[in-house]
Scaffold this active site. Structure first.
Site, PDB file in Angstrom:
ATOM      1  N   CYS A 129       1.107  -1.461   0.350  1.00  0.00           N
ATOM      2  CA  CYS A 129       0.201   0.646  -0.255  1.00  0.00           C
ATOM      3  C   CYS A 129       0.983   1.047  -0.204  1.00  0.00           C
ATOM      4  CB  CYS A 129      -0.558   0.593   0.734  1.00  0.00           C
ATOM      5  SG  CYS A 129      -0.156   0.045   2.853  1.00  0.00           S
ATOM      6  N   HIS A 188      -1.360   1.118   7.489  1.00  0.00           N
ATOM      7  CA  HIS A 188      -1.741   0.986   5.620  1.00  0.00           C
ATOM      8  C   HIS A 188      -1.891   2.572   5.459  1.00  0.00           C
ATOM      9  CE1 HIS A 188      -4.326   0.344   2.753  1.00  0.00           C
ATOM     10  NE2 HIS A 188      -4.416   1.507   2.829  1.00  0.00           N
TER      11      HIS A 188
END
Length: 1284
Positions: free
Chosen positions: A52, A305
């Site tokens: 990510c 994330h």
């Protein structure tokens, strides 16, 4: 950040060849093509498991048009061709080529998300690298370095330098000779502090506006003067880059706890930034910047994330508001197009769209999570688990839409599989489908046109790029990323003067090379072809048509007249066609048919064919009716089959049973059994079955006993007789299935051991092995618990709780007790009565085990809208008697509290309710007293606590007030303090109100004087005024509120001073548990936010003791360092800074920590020393802290500890030893002392070691055409290797 990487896959061989039990053919597991672009017309990037951070940076570079177009400008003649990359001695620049292809796919390919696997392969990354978390700031530097190395010798060799390179100049000015020492530094990104600053502009001001002074004990060695001199150091930006990248230092290290942590405090950054004040030259043009990308980190310092908010500068996307997105979600119900709505985030719609595309056979629940990951790029646990629970629990909570099969391991849509392997459809479902499809049928073969994006508007919009998911956002949403665990981590600005050409607006093909345009066109053509093939494959179904004229009704079911082959016709049809289309197709195949035609759903049973619902509406699609691959349909006239009326539906399903009965005995007296097969309907009562069996076997109905078989193990089993209650049940209620066996005998065979046809010896018994429960009577007069009647009651697992209660009342002979005035309550092992159980559920459903104890208790059973609650008074639950109450879920917390107070015999309004925590202590306060119990999520059987103290109204604070007075060396002020204490005694202030825990804190006085209720909008001045109205302070003479000091207390310890008389209390963020301390002053006080109040204690020379404390005010506006504090204290005592030693006292640990002028060197190359801020680790200096001072002129002992500290440390050590001994004793008693230590080691396992991020690049420096290129390259490298 990680997806479901360890999912099992189905065996495709079985799916292709196997046949299911009802004759349906399992469909082939076709490979599904990539989904089309989302509604916003922007493509995301698939997460490879931990990439990510890479996806966020790549999307930012893609939507930097100048970077993208400069990269596209490099053709194959400079970069080479990817087809030659595996050839020996080839000089193909793979990384920029793969980056070009990825950018082209993101711009042009009609797919929901692109893959970065080719790009990461060019990096030389393995699967471990792709699933390992890394820092995006580190990746930004490494990727730029890799691109520079890859573009050596090309026209783009200065791409990074031209767009991102800036220069900072550091100057040191000598105050003696005026010499200026200058050093220049290059940067590609600026790293700014987050800790102790409010925002970006303040951090830049600290770096490039404020000056650092070298004086006193921190002088500068001047090269011209050749001595230590006073000087000033400053830094300015000499050259600004076209694109300004700013990295925020969110992660820091706590030296006290020896661990990393993330700064989650508020940090403001502007959308438009003026860099002029930070530049070397005044009025420098081109200093205005606009924010166009924010990379956001969610999580902690050891994992999380990344996603990015990016500005769509070229208007390539289609922006819509959140309300428009919801309208699109609810209006788009076509299963073919629902894949386009997956990115809108509703888990119900997402799962529904996935299951529609999978087909009627469903999918393994474990694989559904992987499908979700592939569709939206985010795992279920990360996106939905917090609000929806596990994916299996979510599926179970929506039985109206999802059907779990095979023991809950597979899931399919409810409308596809209707409770009997995908073929039964009830009338309500048919009518619902007819209503939903009343607008017309789907035309098969209609060509799908490409999705047309909306016309872009002139306004530039923002989008959230979160791996595969891209959604529109508003610019104001950026403010939500100023603070919290999900906050901004990297900022990207572009110069405001940059303008985009009109032909680039809304044109995703702008400046894309022709070879990539051709490649993307071919890719789109392949995708459309795959989608068309997949669409045809998943929608074409085979249907078995059973022809009515070829069937007869016999033995309770439809049987073919001749052979199965002659009576069945198999056709293939698109499931999107209608019933009318199917009828026309059948007419074309059956030329002999005359008259009306009716199509009815059918299913094959061992007894024969059975019919269900008839499809009457011609315009309904087959898919809406649940017509699936391999389904059986019966074609007839809708009236009779061979003159016999047919009963249809679930209740009339044929059930084929084997009936065993004794026939004759041979010479060895062995009982011989015969077997016959009989067909019954599922709704037939067992009493009717007995009559039929009696006629078939010749056994007298009065003597007939029916048995069912109960297998104990592989060698023995029992035949258990049905009792009188079972006679009134249907075969469906008795859970009988096809091919089950029944034994029919008369009473003379009861109790014998007989062989079965499979040679297994069985016993003929009654239902003596049924479950049993203990019922304890609590009705009637008060009887001691030890003398209460306990009886044993036999039950079956299917018996209702209401039947158990009725039987218990009858057997206990409680004639005066009414059933509706009693209830059954389970009892735990210690005899505690649990909440009453619902009476309309069975023993099996409620989970009762054999031998469980129930109490027959007075009082009605709570309804579904009522709650049975326990409650106690006071926070010591183990000492307070526990009481019970039944309350409606709809009543408010205030009404519930009133009922509980009445039950407890308490009165007044000075009470509030709390929940209990995990250790059964008073926990969370139910603050909103007007909310209902349901809104506060109070559950049945929960325990609440009534605590003393009335909650203030909304917007008000209830503050406990303590009188706080430290023992200070103020001369005559001691007499004033003693007078205050005498006044408090005269006002009958109890000694029990004194808090003993504060006696070790500077010999302070801390006494409780009352509570005040005040509005959060009131000022600090109003608070002081109201405090003076307390009865215990009315006898004191205070000139004005400026003679009061207000402390915020934490655990009865002063934490900080509340400043600014006109500040609203709500600005201080006082919680409901906040307490304040009031200190009387000798003079007026006007502390400001930049001043710190400290208590100084000078050491007594030659003794381990201190003089009384003195107060000083330290201005920390310029510097919050040890050097500045030492200077302030030396001024107070009229000494030189080098003549004193200082230390901070930690009263809770009885320790002193020396405060030194140690500084941290943050960069070896930069050689810039950062002085330690005393507000942070390890000192955490705050108001009221005690600073010990030693005069080195008369006291050379640098030990700050006292005898009191030694006693306190010894006491703490003894308490720790006692605690350890108790834990060891508990571990030995349970026999798990060693196991407990091993568990502690396991719990404290170390995290996976961090691995440096790297990108492998081939060497392209050889073979440069001219020496000038080599020189230019070396010069550029030297610039970039300079420290930032």
């Amino acid at each position: 950040m990680f997806g479901d990487m360890f999912e099992e896959e189905e065996d495709s061989a079985f799916m292709c060849e196997s046949k299911v039990g009802d004759g349906r053919k399992s469909r082939k597991n076709y490979s599904e093509p990539p989904a089309q672009r989302a509604a916003c017309n922007l493509s995301g990037i698939k997460n490879q498991g931990g990439t990510c951070y890479l996806n966020s940076l790549l999307q930012t570079l893609l939507y930097t048009p100048e970077f993208r177009e400069s990269l596209f400008a490099l053709g194959p003649e400079e970069l080479g061709d990817l087809s030659d990359k595996d050839k020996p001695k080839s000089k193909v620049r793979v990384i920029p080529l793969e980056l070009q292809r990825l950018f082209a796919q993101l711009l042009l390919a009609d797919q929901l998300a692109a893959s970065t696997s080719d790009l990461t392969d060019s990096f030389g990354w393995t699967s471990n690298e792709e699933t390992r978390q890394h820092d995006v700031q580190e990746l930004n530097r490494i990727l730029f370095s890799a691109l520079e190395s890859s573009l050596v010798g090309t026209s783009g060799h200065d791409l990074i330098n031209r767009l991102y390179h800036g220069i900072v100049v550091n100057k040191i000015f000598c105050k003696e000779c005026g010499n200026i020492s200058e050093r220049q530094e290059d940067f590609l990104d600026l790293t700014v502090a987050v800790k102790d600053v409010s925002g970006l502009e303040e951090a830049l001001c600290a770096l490039y506006v404020e000056e650092e002074h070298f004086d006193n004990d921190n002088l500068y060695q001047c090269g011209r003067c050749e001595k230590l001199v006073k000087a000033t150091k400053s830094a300015k930006i000499r050259h600004l880059p076209t694109f300004l990248t700013i990295s925020l230092l969110r992660f820091n290290f706590d030296f006290a706890k020896c661990e990393r942590y993330k700064e989650t405090g508020g940090y403001i950054f502007p959308v438009r930034l003026d860099m002029g004040p930070f530049c070397e030259q005044d009025n420098l043009p081109g200093t205005d910047y606009e924010l166009f990308s924010v990379i956001i980190h969610k999580g902690g310092c050891y994992g999380g994330h990344y996603h990015a908010y990016i500005k769509d500068i070229d208007h390539l996307g289609t922006w819509f508001s959140s309300d428009e997105g919801k309208a699109m979600t609810h209006s788009t119900k076509d299963p073919i197009n629902e894949a386009n709505m997956l990115e809108l985030g509703d888990p119900l719609e997402v799962l529904r769209a996935i299951l529609v595309q999978i087909g009627p056979d469903g999918i393994l629940v474990d694989q559904l999570g992987q499908k979700l990951m592939e569709k939206i790029g985010v795992a279920w646990n990360k996106r939905y688990r917090k609000q929806c629970g596990s994916i299996r629990k979510f599926l179970e909570s929506h039985p109206d839409m999802f059907l779990l099969k095979a023991g809950g391991t597979r899931v399919a849509l409810k409308q596809v599989d209707h409770g009997y392997q995908g073929q039964q459809i009830n009338k309500s479902q048919v009518s619902k489908a007819q209503a939903e499809n009343s607008k017309g049928s789907y035309e098969h073969g209609k060509e799908e046109g490409g999705s047309q994006p909306r016309t872009p508007t002139s306004e530039v919009h923002w989008f959230d790029f979160d791996d595969s998911q891209v959604r529109p956002i508003q610019e104001k949403d950026i403010e939500n990323q100023f603070q919290g665990k999900e906050c901004a981590y990297m900022l990207f600005y572009r110069k405001s003067q940059l303008q985009r050409p009109d032909q680039a607006k809304g044109n995703s093909k702008y400046k894309v090379p022709a070879n990539l345009l051709e490649e993307m066109a071919q890719l789109d053509a392949n995708l459309q072809r795959q989608r068309a093939e997949f669409d045809s494959a998943v929608n074409n179904i085979e249907i078995q048509l059973h022809l009515g004229p070829k069937y007869k009704f016999e033995n309770g079911a439809l049987q073919p007249v001749s052979s199965q082959k002659d009576s069945v016709l198999t056709i293939t049809i698109d499931r999107r066609k209608t019933v009318g289309d199917l009828t026309q197709t059948i007419f074309q195949h059956l030329e002999f048919w005359k008259g009306d035609m009716v199509i009815t759903l059918a299913k094959q049973f061992p007894a024969g064919l059975h019919l269900y619902e008839t499809f009457n509406e011609d315009h309904i699609s087959l898919h809406s009716l649940g017509i699936t691959d391999g389904v059986m349909l019966f074609v007839w006239d809708g009236h009779k089959v061979c003159g016999v009326e047919i009963q249809m539906g679930v209740e009339f399903e044929p059930l084929l049973l084997k009936i065993l009965y004794p026939s004759t005995k041979d010479k060895s007296e062995t009982i011989q059994f015969s077997e016959i097969q009989k067909v019954f309907t599922r709704n037939m009562l067992l009493s009717s079955v007995q009559e039929t069996v009696a006629l078939a076997t010749g056994i007298s109905p009065e003597e007939l006993i029916l048995y069912y078989r109960k297998v104990e193990n592989q060698m023995t089993s029992n035949w258990v007789a049905y009792d009188n209650e079972d006679v009134r049940k249907t075969l469906a209620e008795l859970k009988l299935k096809d091919d089950d066996s029944m034994l029919a005998t008369d009473q003379k065979y009861h109790g014998l051991r007989v062989p079965c046809p499979n040679d297994i010896v069985v016993n003929l018994t009654t239902q003596t092995d049924r479950s049993w429960l203990q019922i304890k009577n609590y009705c009637g007069e008060e009887i001691p618990q030890t003398e209460r009647v306990v009886m044993t009651l036999s039950v079956t697992m299917e018996m209702l709780v209401s039947e158990i209660k009725t039987n218990a009342i009858e057997k206990l002979k409680l004639k005066d007790v009414k059933e509706n005035e009693t209830c059954l309550r389970p009892m735990d092992r210690v005899g505690k009565l649990l909440p009453p159980v619902c009476e309309d559920v069975t023993v099996k459903d409620i989970g009762f085990k054999t031998g469980s104890t129930l109490a027959l208790f007075p009082g009605s059973t709570p309804t579904n809208k009522q709650l049975f609650l326990y409650f106690a008074v006071g926070d010591r639950l183990h000492l307070s008697p526990e009481m019970e109450i039944v309350a409606e879920q709809s009543i408010s917390v205030r009404e519930c509290l009133k009922l509980m107070l009445e039950k407890a015999g308490l009165s007044g309004d000075y009470w509030h309710l709390r929940k209990t925590d995990w250790c059964c202590d008073a926990g969370e306060i139910l603050k909103d007293e007007e909310a209902t119990l349901a809104d506060m999520k109070i559950t049945n059987g929960e325990t609440l606590v009534i605590m003393e103290g009335r909650l203030p109204p909304k917007g008000f604070l209830m503050l406990p007030v303590w009188f706080y007075q430290p023992a200070l060396n103020k001369g005559s002020f001691e007499q004033m303090q003693k007078g205050i204490e005498d006044g408090l005694c005269s006002l009958s202030l109890l000694s029990t109100m004194q808090d003993c825990s504060m006696q070790r804190y500077m010999d302070t006085v801390l006494e409780f004087i009352g509570n005040i209720e005040i509005s959060g909008n009131a000022s600090l001045d109003d608070l002081k005024t109201q405090v003076l109205t307390l009865p215990l302070l009315q006898g004191l003479s205070v000139p004005s509120v400026k003679f009061l000091r207000v402390w915020l207390l934490e655990n009865k310890t002063p934490l900080k001073i509340l400043r600014n008389q006109q500040q609203q209390l709500s600005k201080f963020k006082l919680g409901r548990s906040a307490e304040i301390g009031i200190q009387l002053l000798q003079t007026e006080e006007h502390l400001v936010s930049t001043e710190l109040l400290l208590h100084l204690r000078m050491a007594v020379p030659g003794e381990r003791a201190y003089y009384p404390a003195e107060e000083i005010v330290w201005d920390v506006s310029r510097e919050f360092t040890a050097r500045a504090l030492r200077q302030r204290i030396s001024q107070h005592y009229l000494l030189l800074p080098e003549q004193i030693e200082i230390a901070k006292q930690f009263t809770d640990r009885f320790e002193w920590m020396p405060i030194t002028t140690w500084s941290q060197q943050i960069s070896k190359k930069k050689k810039k020393k950062k002085l330690q801020n005393l507000q942070g680790a390890p000192y955490y200096l705050k108001d009221g802290d005690v600073i010990g001072v030693k005069n080195l002129l008369i006291d050379n002992n640098k030990d700050f500890s006292t005898v009191t500290d030694d006693i306190g440390k010894e006491k703490l050590r003894l308490e720790e030893n006692i605690k350890n001994k108790r834990q060891q004793t508990t571990g030995h008693q349970s026999g798990n002392a060693i196991e407990n230590s091993e568990k502690q080691l396991i719990c404290g396992h170390s995290r996976r070691p961090e691995v440096a991020l790297s990108i492998n690049v081939a060497d392209f420096s050889t073979g440069l055409s001219t020496c000038k290129e080599v020189a230019d390259l070396n010069e550029d490298r030297e610039k970039l290797q300079s420290p930032v």
